[in-house]
Design an enzyme around this catalytic site. Structure first.
Site, PDB file in Angstrom:
ATOM      1  N   GLY A  11       8.310  21.906   5.025  1.00  0.00           N
ATOM      2  CA  GLY A  11       8.902  21.032   4.001  1.00  0.00           C
ATOM      3  C   GLY A  11       8.893  19.578   4.450  1.00  0.00           C
ATOM      4  N   VAL A  23       4.338   7.903  16.842  1.00  0.00           N
ATOM      5  CA  VAL A  23       3.343   8.633  17.642  1.00  0.00           C
ATOM      6  C   VAL A  23       2.068   7.779  17.765  1.00  0.00           C
ATOM      7  CG1 VAL A  23       1.785  10.625  17.625  1.00  0.00           C
ATOM      8  CG2 VAL A  23       4.208  10.940  17.066  1.00  0.00           C
ATOM      9  N   ARG A  72       2.027  24.667   3.664  1.00  0.00           N
ATOM     10  CA  ARG A  72       2.328  25.920   4.345  1.00  0.00           C
ATOM     11  C   ARG A  72       1.003  26.664   4.419  1.00  0.00           C
ATOM     12  NH1 ARG A  72       7.490  24.904   1.847  1.00  0.00           N
ATOM     13  NH2 ARG A  72       8.914  24.596   3.575  1.00  0.00           N
ATOM     14  N   ASP A 103      11.424  24.852  12.192  1.00  0.00           N
ATOM     15  CA  ASP A 103      11.296  25.882  13.233  1.00  0.00           C
ATOM     16  C   ASP A 103      10.095  26.808  13.000  1.00  0.00           C
ATOM     17  OD1 ASP A 103      12.635  26.954  11.079  1.00  0.00           O
ATOM     18  OD2 ASP A 103      13.944  28.217  12.297  1.00  0.00           O
ATOM     19  N   GLY A 104       9.727  27.033  11.727  1.00  0.00           N
ATOM     20  CA  GLY A 104       8.519  27.820  11.452  1.00  0.00           C
ATOM     21  C   GLY A 104       7.301  27.141  12.058  1.00  0.00           C
ATOM     22  N   THR A 125      13.228  17.965   9.213  1.00  0.00           N
ATOM     23  CA  THR A 125      13.661  18.800   8.081  1.00  0.00           C
ATOM     24  C   THR A 125      15.009  18.284   7.589  1.00  0.00           C
ATOM     25  OG1 THR A 125      14.571  20.951   7.477  1.00  0.00           O
ATOM     26  CG2 THR A 125      14.425  20.527   9.797  1.00  0.00           C
ATOM     27  N   ASP A 127      17.340  19.923   6.347  1.00  0.00           N
ATOM     28  CA  ASP A 127      18.418  20.920   6.454  1.00  0.00           C
ATOM     29  C   ASP A 127      19.240  20.836   7.746  1.00  0.00           C
ATOM     30  OD1 ASP A 127      17.856  22.062   4.002  1.00  0.00           O
ATOM     31  OD2 ASP A 127      16.313  23.366   4.843  1.00  0.00           O
ATOM     32  N   ASP A 129      18.661  22.376  10.370  1.00  0.00           N
ATOM     33  CA  ASP A 129      18.876  23.779  10.768  1.00  0.00           C
ATOM     34  C   ASP A 129      18.092  24.172  12.021  1.00  0.00           C
ATOM     35  OD1 ASP A 129      16.368  23.623   9.651  1.00  0.00           O
ATOM     36  OD2 ASP A 129      16.561  25.401   8.398  1.00  0.00           O
ATOM     37  N   ARG A 154      31.431  11.842  -9.652  1.00  0.00           N
ATOM     38  CA  ARG A 154      32.877  11.652  -9.558  1.00  0.00           C
ATOM     39  C   ARG A 154      33.385  10.695 -10.652  1.00  0.00           C
ATOM     40  NH1 ARG A 154      37.080  11.873  -5.936  1.00  0.00           N
ATOM     41  NH2 ARG A 154      35.955  12.843  -4.228  1.00  0.00           N
ATOM     42  N   ARG A 171      19.603  26.752   2.393  1.00  0.00           N
ATOM     43  CA  ARG A 171      19.519  28.194   2.170  1.00  0.00           C
ATOM     44  C   ARG A 171      20.208  28.958   3.305  1.00  0.00           C
ATOM     45  NH1 ARG A 171      13.681  28.758   0.737  1.00  0.00           N
ATOM     46  NH2 ARG A 171      14.105  27.311  -0.922  1.00  0.00           N
ATOM     47  N   LYS A 213      46.411  15.662 -10.024  1.00  0.00           N
ATOM     48  CA  LYS A 213      45.003  15.358  -9.773  1.00  0.00           C
ATOM     49  C   LYS A 213      44.221  15.970 -10.933  1.00  0.00           C
ATOM     50  CE  LYS A 213      42.091  15.578  -5.626  1.00  0.00           C
ATOM     51  NZ  LYS A 213      40.870  15.307  -6.216  1.00  0.00           N
TER      52      LYS A 213
HETATM   53  P1  ADP Z   1       9.192  24.870   8.524  1.00  0.00           P
HETATM   54  O1  ADP Z   1       8.333  24.365   9.630  1.00  0.00           O
HETATM   55  O2  ADP Z   1       9.720  23.752   7.666  1.00  0.00           O
HETATM   56  O3  ADP Z   1      10.252  25.824   9.034  1.00  0.00           O
HETATM   57  P2  ADP Z   1       7.651  27.132   7.496  1.00  0.00           P
HETATM   58  O4  ADP Z   1       8.561  28.150   8.050  1.00  0.00           O
HETATM   59  O5  ADP Z   1       7.139  27.320   6.110  1.00  0.00           O
HETATM   60  O6  ADP Z   1       8.254  25.664   7.502  1.00  0.00           O
HETATM   61  O7  ADP Z   1       6.391  27.030   8.492  1.00  0.00           O
HETATM   62  C1  ADP Z   1       5.333  26.120   8.244  1.00  0.00           C
HETATM   63  C2  ADP Z   1       4.030  26.760   8.666  1.00  0.00           C
HETATM   64  O8  ADP Z   1       4.072  27.063  10.068  1.00  0.00           O
HETATM   65  C3  ADP Z   1       3.712  28.097   7.992  1.00  0.00           C
HETATM   66  O9  ADP Z   1       3.122  27.939   6.730  1.00  0.00           O
HETATM   67  C4  ADP Z   1       2.747  28.714   8.982  1.00  0.00           C
HETATM   68  O10 ADP Z   1       1.457  28.175   8.832  1.00  0.00           O
HETATM   69  C5  ADP Z   1       3.309  28.235  10.331  1.00  0.00           C
HETATM   70  N1  ADP Z   1       4.177  29.276  10.922  1.00  0.00           N
HETATM   71  C6  ADP Z   1       5.450  29.577  10.605  1.00  0.00           C
HETATM   72  N2  ADP Z   1       5.918  30.612  11.339  1.00  0.00           N
HETATM   73  C7  ADP Z   1       4.890  30.988  12.139  1.00  0.00           C
HETATM   74  C8  ADP Z   1       4.715  32.003  13.125  1.00  0.00           C
HETATM   75  N3  ADP Z   1       5.715  32.848  13.444  1.00  0.00           N
HETATM   76  N4  ADP Z   1       3.515  32.098  13.743  1.00  0.00           N
HETATM   77  C9  ADP Z   1       2.513  31.242  13.440  1.00  0.00           C
HETATM   78  N5  ADP Z   1       2.615  30.273  12.519  1.00  0.00           N
HETATM   79  C10 ADP Z   1       3.772  30.138  11.869  1.00  0.00           C
END
Ligand code: ADP
Length: 319
Positions: A11, A23, A72, A103-104, A125, A127, A129, A154, A171, A213
């Site tokens: 995202g 960078v 993604r 984290d994904g 991100t 979030d 999170d 408000r 979420r 209130k």
């Molecule tokens: P975010 O990075 O915001 O948490 P996602 O969870 O959608 O978003 O992850 C972004 C992309 O990272 C995914 O579309 C995928 O290509 C890659 N990715 C996520 N999890 C894994 C995983 N366990 N192994 C390999 N690639 C991953």
């Protein structure tokens, strides 16, 4: 190390551009060639990349979104997809990669490191999170956006003497709801990390009503459930006019706040420092104002929890 690359994944978040700029500029400052990879891992597999110059990242520090686009990519979740990505990086002579995302994206980055490409993650991100860092890039901007929206709601709430339920993003993590709810003086804040009971919310509303209130704001993180449903429950129990606003994607965009620009600048530059010093398999974190690298394994093994002191404080202040 002579050549590095940067991509944004998952995202988008305000401040990603400021991180890309950091960078590129710090890489060039230290004599590196810096490549931008477009559309996250999907573009990496396709070899969509270009050498960036000092000018390529001019006039973007204040812009939301990401000039590298983000995506993604299901193919990258497969070993075959990742091998294609490694091949593209090797063909271009890229020796290190910086992944700005959630984290994904970091789990993907870890796997690239295992395949021989040193990788560093920068947490971007809205979030907030990601475990092990106090803040992620984009969170502060999102909270400020929500606060501006709630301020406007408000005005109407107090003019019409209504109760408003505002559903915000989050979420799995309640940070946006918690920080914006505290910053906006919400009567109740509902987050996925804390149980709530509708009777307690109604009790708080009634208590406010009894001391004259006439309007109330309830902030709900989307992970808790539907704001519309909570609004209906309140209306049924109290008979008061209750309106619901779902803020949605408005929370992702906008010019990054000063905090996010500075955080992104520090984190982006730190990621380059780590790659230059031979580090890999780490994410950048900020803890008590210090920017540092933490091993992905250690960082991602933790569970993110919001600052629950703020949750308690919000309850006290909205008595
Ligand atoms: P975010 O990075 O915001 O948490 P996602 O969870 O959608 O978003 O992850 C972004 C992309 O990272 C995914 O579309 C995928 O290509 C890659 N990715 C996520 N999890 C894994 C995983 N366990 N192994 C390999 N690639 C991953």
């Amino acid at each position: 190390m002579k050549k590095i690359a940067v991509l944004t994944s998952g995202g988008d978040a305000p401040g990603m551009n400021a991180a890309i700029r950091a960078v590129v500029r710090s890489g060039i400052y230290y004599g590196l060639d810096v490549y931008g990879i477009f559309r996250g891992y999907s573009g990496l597999i396709q070899g969509e990349m270009k050498k960036l110059t000092l000018g390529s990242v001019g006039d973007i520090i204040h812009r939301g979104g990401t000039i590298l686009y983000t995506a993604r990519c299901e193919e990258f979740r497969t070993e075959a997809g990742r091998l294609k990505a490694v091949e593209k990086l090797k063909q271009a002579g890229i020796e290190g990669l910086i992944v700005i995302g959630g984290d994904g994206s970091f789990r993907g980055a870890q796997k690239l490191t295992q395949l021989g490409i040193p990788t560093i993650g920068v947490p971007g991100t809205i979030d907030n999170d990601i475990p092990s860092t106090d803040f992620t890039i984009g969170f502060d901007t999102a909270v400020n956006t929500v606060i501006r929206c709630i301020d406007q709601i408000r005005d109407t709430a107090s003019s019409h003497e209504r109760t408003y339920v505002v559903e915000v993003m989050g979420r799995d993590a309640g940070d946006i709801a918690l920080w914006s709810g505290l910053g906006d003086g919400a009567e109740s804040i509902l987050i996925p990390e804390a149980h709530y009971h509708i009777d307690e919310i109604i009790h708080r509303l009634r208590r406010g009503y009894e001391r004259d209130k006439k309007h109330s704001i309830i902030v709900v993180a989307e992970g808790v459930g539907s704001g519309v449903k909570i609004g209906e429950q309140i209306k049924e129990s109290t008979g008061w006019e209750t309106r619901v606003t779902v803020l949605g994607h408005i929370q992702r965009g906008g010019s990054p706040t000063a905090f996010d620009r500075i955080l992104a600048s520090r984190m982006g530059a730190k990621a380059v420092d780590l790659l230059r010093s031979g580090q890999k398999d780490q994410m950048i974190a900020i803890r008590n104002q210090d920017v540092m690298g933490i091993d992905f394994d250690v960082a991602l093994a933790q569970k993110h929890i919001p600052n629950m002191d703020l949750y308690e404080l919000a309850k006290i202040l909205s008595i």
